[in-house]
Scaffold this motif. Structure first.
Motif, PDB file in Angstrom:
ATOM      1  N   PRO A 118       0.709  -1.355  -0.055  1.00  0.00           N
ATOM      2  CA  PRO A 118       0.321  -0.033   0.492  1.00  0.00           C
ATOM      3  C   PRO A 118       1.146   1.037  -0.142  1.00  0.00           C
ATOM      4  N   THR A 119       2.172   1.341   0.035  1.00  0.00           N
ATOM      5  CA  THR A 119       2.876   1.788   0.002  1.00  0.00           C
ATOM      6  C   THR A 119       3.795   2.674  -1.060  1.00  0.00           C
ATOM      7  N   GLY A 120       3.270   2.056  -2.709  1.00  0.00           N
ATOM      8  CA  GLY A 120       3.602   2.711  -3.372  1.00  0.00           C
ATOM      9  C   GLY A 120       2.571   3.157  -4.537  1.00  0.00           C
ATOM     10  N   ASP A 121       3.251   3.727  -5.819  1.00  0.00           N
ATOM     11  CA  ASP A 121       2.342   4.550  -6.526  1.00  0.00           C
ATOM     12  C   ASP A 121       0.639   4.349  -6.740  1.00  0.00           C
ATOM     13  N   ILE A 122       0.814   2.625  -6.710  1.00  0.00           N
ATOM     14  CA  ILE A 122      -0.689   2.110  -6.648  1.00  0.00           C
ATOM     15  C   ILE A 122      -1.341   2.480  -5.464  1.00  0.00           C
ATOM     16  N   GLY A 123      -0.474   1.480  -3.886  1.00  0.00           N
ATOM     17  CA  GLY A 123      -1.096   1.605  -2.976  1.00  0.00           C
ATOM     18  C   GLY A 123      -1.714   2.367  -2.755  1.00  0.00           C
TER      19      GLY A 123
ATOM     20  N   ALA B  79       3.577  -3.287   4.284  1.00  0.00           N
ATOM     21  CA  ALA B  79       4.684  -3.381   3.255  1.00  0.00           C
ATOM     22  C   ALA B  79       5.647  -3.724   3.856  1.00  0.00           C
ATOM     23  N   ARG B  80       7.327  -3.354   3.805  1.00  0.00           N
ATOM     24  CA  ARG B  80       8.207  -3.437   4.248  1.00  0.00           C
ATOM     25  C   ARG B  80       8.542  -2.119   5.247  1.00  0.00           C
ATOM     26  N   ARG B  81       8.546  -0.718   4.430  1.00  0.00           N
ATOM     27  CA  ARG B  81       8.531   0.307   5.021  1.00  0.00           C
ATOM     28  C   ARG B  81       8.124   1.467   6.223  1.00  0.00           C
ATOM     29  N   PRO B  82       7.799   1.876   7.508  1.00  0.00           N
ATOM     30  CA  PRO B  82       7.820   2.646   7.839  1.00  0.00           C
ATOM     31  C   PRO B  82       5.976   3.176   7.152  1.00  0.00           C
TER      32      PRO B  82
ATOM     33  N   GLY C   1       5.919  -5.967   7.101  1.00  0.00           N
ATOM     34  CA  GLY C   1       5.419  -7.387   7.164  1.00  0.00           C
ATOM     35  C   GLY C   1       6.374  -7.094   5.510  1.00  0.00           C
ATOM     36  N   ASP C   2       7.059  -8.133   4.745  1.00  0.00           N
ATOM     37  CA  ASP C   2       7.610  -9.000   3.678  1.00  0.00           C
ATOM     38  C   ASP C   2       6.132 -10.143   2.593  1.00  0.00           C
ATOM     39  N   VAL C   3       6.187 -10.057   2.024  1.00  0.00           N
ATOM     40  CA  VAL C   3       5.456 -11.132   1.449  1.00  0.00           C
ATOM     41  C   VAL C   3       6.102 -12.125   1.359  1.00  0.00           C
ATOM     42  N   LEU C   4       7.343 -12.489   1.630  1.00  0.00           N
ATOM     43  CA  LEU C   4       8.151 -13.232   1.422  1.00  0.00           C
ATOM     44  C   LEU C   4       8.270 -13.986   2.359  1.00  0.00           C
TER      45      LEU C   4
ATOM     46  N   TYR D 213      12.697  -9.903 -17.439  1.00  0.00           N
ATOM     47  CA  TYR D 213      11.859 -10.308 -16.720  1.00  0.00           C
ATOM     48  C   TYR D 213      10.119  -9.931 -15.899  1.00  0.00           C
ATOM     49  N   TYR D 214      10.126  -8.936 -16.176  1.00  0.00           N
ATOM     50  CA  TYR D 214       9.107  -7.664 -15.348  1.00  0.00           C
ATOM     51  C   TYR D 214       7.580  -8.945 -16.565  1.00  0.00           C
ATOM     52  N   SER D 215       7.906  -8.611 -17.721  1.00  0.00           N
ATOM     53  CA  SER D 215       7.131  -9.212 -18.351  1.00  0.00           C
ATOM     54  C   SER D 215       6.933 -10.802 -18.303  1.00  0.00           C
TER      55      SER D 215
ATOM     56  N   HIS E 121       7.389 -12.534 -15.149  1.00  0.00           N
ATOM     57  CA  HIS E 121       6.773 -12.834 -14.091  1.00  0.00           C
ATOM     58  C   HIS E 121       5.299 -12.616 -14.345  1.00  0.00           C
ATOM     59  N   LYS E 122       5.005 -11.292 -15.004  1.00  0.00           N
ATOM     60  CA  LYS E 122       3.306 -11.033 -14.825  1.00  0.00           C
ATOM     61  C   LYS E 122       2.425 -11.845 -15.765  1.00  0.00           C
ATOM     62  N   ALA E 123       3.342 -12.780 -16.532  1.00  0.00           N
ATOM     63  CA  ALA E 123       2.286 -13.727 -17.073  1.00  0.00           C
ATOM     64  C   ALA E 123       2.534 -15.036 -16.957  1.00  0.00           C
TER      65      ALA E 123
ATOM     66  N   ILE F 195       0.575   2.175 -18.668  1.00  0.00           N
ATOM     67  CA  ILE F 195       1.917   2.640 -17.187  1.00  0.00           C
ATOM     68  C   ILE F 195       1.597   3.588 -16.963  1.00  0.00           C
ATOM     69  N   VAL F 196       1.360   3.841 -15.347  1.00  0.00           N
ATOM     70  CA  VAL F 196       0.848   4.132 -14.338  1.00  0.00           C
ATOM     71  C   VAL F 196       1.321   5.631 -13.948  1.00  0.00           C
ATOM     72  N   ALA F 197       0.270   6.934 -13.490  1.00  0.00           N
ATOM     73  CA  ALA F 197       1.107   8.200 -13.874  1.00  0.00           C
ATOM     74  C   ALA F 197       0.189   9.284 -12.549  1.00  0.00           C
TER      75      ALA F 197
HETATM   76  N1  LIG Z   1       3.396   1.588 -11.875  1.00  0.00           N
HETATM   77  C1  LIG Z   1       2.572   1.266 -13.254  1.00  0.00           C
HETATM   78  O1  LIG Z   1       3.344   2.178 -14.094  1.00  0.00           O
HETATM   79  C2  LIG Z   1       2.410  -0.209 -13.068  1.00  0.00           C
HETATM   80  C3  LIG Z   1       1.596  -0.724 -14.008  1.00  0.00           C
HETATM   81  C4  LIG Z   1       0.798  -1.638 -14.306  1.00  0.00           C
HETATM   82  C5  LIG Z   1       1.072  -2.587 -13.537  1.00  0.00           C
HETATM   83  N2  LIG Z   1       1.769  -2.360 -12.025  1.00  0.00           N
HETATM   84  C6  LIG Z   1       1.533  -3.305 -10.787  1.00  0.00           C
HETATM   85  O2  LIG Z   1       0.875  -2.599  -9.647  1.00  0.00           O
HETATM   86  C7  LIG Z   1       1.525  -3.249  -8.720  1.00  0.00           C
HETATM   87  C8  LIG Z   1       1.468  -1.604  -7.861  1.00  0.00           C
HETATM   88  O3  LIG Z   1       2.433  -1.150  -8.462  1.00  0.00           O
HETATM   89  P1  LIG Z   1       3.295   0.299  -7.955  1.00  0.00           P
HETATM   90  O4  LIG Z   1       3.117   0.871  -8.632  1.00  0.00           O
HETATM   91  O5  LIG Z   1       2.268   0.544  -7.109  1.00  0.00           O
HETATM   92  O6  LIG Z   1       4.714  -0.160  -7.577  1.00  0.00           O
HETATM   93  P2  LIG Z   1       5.535   0.279  -6.612  1.00  0.00           P
HETATM   94  O7  LIG Z   1       5.558   1.936  -5.956  1.00  0.00           O
HETATM   95  O8  LIG Z   1       7.099   0.296  -6.618  1.00  0.00           O
HETATM   96  O9  LIG Z   1       4.839   0.070  -4.949  1.00  0.00           O
HETATM   97  C9  LIG Z   1       5.303  -1.814  -4.636  1.00  0.00           C
HETATM   98  C10 LIG Z   1       4.765  -1.884  -3.419  1.00  0.00           C
HETATM   99  O10 LIG Z   1       4.900  -3.332  -2.734  1.00  0.00           O
HETATM  100  C11 LIG Z   1       6.216  -2.835  -2.219  1.00  0.00           C
HETATM  101  N3  LIG Z   1       6.715  -3.969  -1.518  1.00  0.00           N
HETATM  102  C12 LIG Z   1       7.832  -4.278  -2.472  1.00  0.00           C
HETATM  103  N4  LIG Z   1       9.251  -5.397  -2.015  1.00  0.00           N
HETATM  104  C13 LIG Z   1       7.454  -6.012  -0.935  1.00  0.00           C
HETATM  105  C14 LIG Z   1       7.871  -7.030  -0.031  1.00  0.00           C
HETATM  106  N5  LIG Z   1       8.808  -8.021  -0.578  1.00  0.00           N
HETATM  107  N6  LIG Z   1       6.681  -7.262   0.653  1.00  0.00           N
HETATM  108  C15 LIG Z   1       6.256  -6.716   1.118  1.00  0.00           C
HETATM  109  N7  LIG Z   1       6.088  -5.410   0.011  1.00  0.00           N
HETATM  110  C16 LIG Z   1       6.525  -4.753  -0.996  1.00  0.00           C
HETATM  111  C17 LIG Z   1       6.561  -1.669  -2.018  1.00  0.00           C
HETATM  112  O11 LIG Z   1       6.223  -1.712  -0.337  1.00  0.00           O
HETATM  113  P3  LIG Z   1       8.357  -1.724   0.579  1.00  0.00           P
HETATM  114  O12 LIG Z   1       9.276  -1.218  -0.584  1.00  0.00           O
HETATM  115  O13 LIG Z   1       8.483  -0.409   1.386  1.00  0.00           O
HETATM  116  O14 LIG Z   1       7.886  -2.726   0.773  1.00  0.00           O
HETATM  117  C18 LIG Z   1       5.670  -0.706  -2.323  1.00  0.00           C
HETATM  118  O15 LIG Z   1       4.348  -0.490  -1.557  1.00  0.00           O
HETATM  119  C19 LIG Z   1       2.651  -4.096  -8.857  1.00  0.00           C
HETATM  120  O16 LIG Z   1       1.760  -4.865  -9.120  1.00  0.00           O
HETATM  121  C20 LIG Z   1       2.896  -3.233 -10.529  1.00  0.00           C
HETATM  122  O17 LIG Z   1       3.425  -4.434 -11.369  1.00  0.00           O
HETATM  123  C21 LIG Z   1       2.414  -0.629 -11.932  1.00  0.00           C
END
Ligand SMILES: NC(=O)c1ccc[n+]([C@@H]2O[C@H](COP(=O)([O-])OP(=O)(O)OC[C@H]3O[C@@H](n4cnc5c(N)ncnc54)[C@H](OP(=O)(O)O)[C@@H]3O)[C@@H](O)[C@H]2O)c1
Length: 339
Positions: A13-18, A38-41, A58-61, A145-147, A149-151, A175-177
């Motif tokens: 939830p801490t990322g771009d979409i999260g 997710a892993r960061r505070p 927490g870590d998804v691993l 790798y990303y392609s 993994h996704k498929a 691509i998300v922006a």
């Molecule tokens: N951005 C795009 O353009 C785009 C386009 C299509 C699909 N997507 C998909 O949408 C999803 C979210 O993308 P995003 O753009 O939000 O990515 P992002 O900004 O890179 O964020 C990734 C998130 O995953 C978390 N994360 C990474 N490793 C982790 C781990 N080991 N355990 C727990 N959390 C972990 C990160 O938090 P921490 O680092 O704090 O752990 C962060 O919250 C992904 O599946 C991505 O492939 C993105």
């Protein structure tokens, strides 16, 4: 998890979409409680989120952390992923981490699983139909790798839910922006010195000398989608709107590298698409190059998606077109000192 309304667990939830997803779920009257991991505070209140939204590190691993997160949830939203990063780390987190989340979700008897795959699952192939509909089978670009993994993960997910009560909504965003999603600009900025060294760029510059940052422009159109619109689609799935299945997500209109360069205050030089594609194909095997270079694969062939299904089934109505999404992103990148 407690309270009335849907209980939603969110990885990444801490990322771009999260962060946008948390805001959309916070605003949903159907959602009673959201817990992200997710892993960061991360402090939800500092992002203007209500007490309905909680967070645990927490870590998804770590399977125990994942099991604890999804325990008692009605819906799991899986966003945790490495989009741009070290190949080894990406392989573990993307493939093992996602499998952990899918398996734990099914084992906990969670009714709905919402997962963001990507346009990259289709692979970047010259013979892909244009535009791509959800009926086209994913065919990864294996050298990226990303392609890959996704498929592969879409198949893993299908296997996990096949005999289970869990229903899966799988989104394939382009691509998300947006103002809260600067990865597109940040990765492009990191690639600028690399582009400046590419022979195909230098050759083009010999013909048209330019000062300042330059992007190689294969002339190909690509799509953009605003984070808030992705979040709206995720919210619809969390609320159980429309049938489970695959959904393409892209905003109206298209973008080119040339127009993006101008919006960022840079220049672009036309380069042959085939050359960019060839570079993308070998880039992942060349040591010392930044991981962002793998994304050149996205410019091997036009990969535009049809979004009629999400509009029809989920009532999804993206209003931000590629131009306005980029404009907002560039303004936020300038304000943040990224540009
Ligand atoms: N951005 C795009 O353009 C785009 C386009 C299509 C699909 N997507 C998909 O949408 C999803 C979210 O993308 P995003 O753009 O939000 O990515 P992002 O900004 O890179 O964020 C990734 C998130 O995953 C978390 N994360 C990474 N490793 C982790 C781990 N080991 N355990 C727990 N959390 C972990 C990160 O938090 P921490 O680092 O704090 O752990 C962060 O919250 C992904 O599946 C991505 O492939 C993105």
């Amino acid at each position: 998890m407690s309270g009335s309304g849907l209980r939603v667990a969110v990885t990444g939830p801490t990322g771009d979409i999260g962060v946008a997803a948390l805001r959309a779920l916070d605003a949903s009257p159907a959602v009673g409680r959201v817990v992200g991991m997710a892993r960061r505070p991360f402090d939800p209140a500092a992002h203007g989120l209500s007490a309905k939204v909680g967070y645990q590190r927490g870590d998804v691993l770590d399977r125990a952390s994942v099991a604890a997160l999804v325990d008692g949830a009605d819906v799991v939203v899986h966003l945790a992923f490495i989009v741009v990063g070290d190949r080894g780390e990406a392989r573990r987190i993307n493939t093992e981490g996602s499998r952990n989340v899918f398996e734990a979700t099914v084992a906990a008897g969670v009714g709905r699983l919402v997962y963001t795959s990507s346009v990259a699952a289709y692979g970047f192939h010259a013979d892909n139909p244009q535009p791509l509909t959800e009926d086209v089978p994913p065919r990864a670009t294996e050298s990226f790798y990303y392609s890959a993994h996704k498929a592969a993960l879409e198949d893993v997910l299908d296997d996990c839910v096949a005999a289970a009560a869990t229903e899966a909504w799988v989104f394939r965003p382009c691509i998300v922006a947006g103002p809260g999603a600067l990865t597109l600009i940040e990765t492009t900025v990191r690639m600028l010195p690399v582009y400046g060294q590419l022979r195909l760029v230098r050759q083009a510059l010999d013909r048209v000398p330019l000062l300042g940052p330059v992007l190689p422009d294969p002339g190909m159109e690509f799509q953009l989608v605003h984070t808030d619109e992705v979040a709206a689609a995720l919210r619809a799935a969390v609320e159980g709107i429309g049938p489970p299945g695959r959904y393409n997500l892209a905003g109206p209109g298209t973008m080119t590298v040339g127009r993006m360069a101008r919006a960022c205050g840079w220049r672009s030089v036309p380069v042959p698409g085939a050359a960019v594609g060839a570079l993308g194909a070998v880039a992942g095997r060349v040591p010392g190059l930044p991981p962002e270079i793998g994304w050149l694969n996205a410019f091997r062939a036009p990969t535009l998606m049809d979004t009629a299904k999400a509009r029809r089934e989920l009532g999804w109505e993206p209003r931000s077109d590629a131009e306005s999404t980029l404009r907002e992103t560039v303004a936020a990148a300038r304000a943040a000192g990224v540009l």
